[in-house]
Design a protein around this motif. Structure first.
Motif: not given
Length: 133
Positions: A23-24, A26-28, A31, A71
């Motif tokens: 999840r991290l 995919r999301d982070e 960035r 995160a």
């Protein structure tokens, strides 16, 4: 997601930890690469730092008590890795032998000769000054 992510050898905890890392990522990840680029001037190096940060995160998930802070922990890892990367670069620059100048080409030598000849020719055409007696 307020429960602890402790790896106690139980398959459920391992799959929760894997799910958190995925999840991290995919999301982070995007960035984090952008953030790392602020510290290093090379996109490939920034991507490598982020990849290394995820590896470090996955091996130290047992330290994370609050998955909502994972995160932030990952960002701190990226920043520290970028600083180390830059520090290593500065050290290698200090210990690098000085660059040897490139050999001058025949064209460079010919150009210098032509310029010198032009200057000498111009000097010869100057009127002579009278010598004081």
């Amino acid at each position: 997601m307020g429960e602890s992510v402790e790896l106690s050898g139980v398959r459920g905890a391992e799959s929760d930890a894997d799910a958190l890392v995925l999840r991290l990522f995919r999301d982070e990840a995007t960035r984090l690469v952008q953030m790392a680029r602020w510290f290093v001037d090379d996109r490939t190096a920034a991507e490598d730092l982020v990849q290394e940060a995820f590896i470090k995160l996955s091996t130290s998930l047992h330290r994370i008590r609050d998955p909502d802070r994972a995160a932030a922990y990952l960002r701190a890892i990226v920043i520290n890795l970028a600083r180390d990367h830059n520090r290593r670069g500065l050290v290698s620059l200090r210990h690098r032998p000085p660059a040897q100048p490139d050999e001058r080409s025949a064209e460079d030598h010919a150009g210098d000769h032509a310029e010198t000849a032009e200057v000498l020719d111009a000097l010869r055409r100057l009127p002579r000054r009278p010598v004081p007696e």
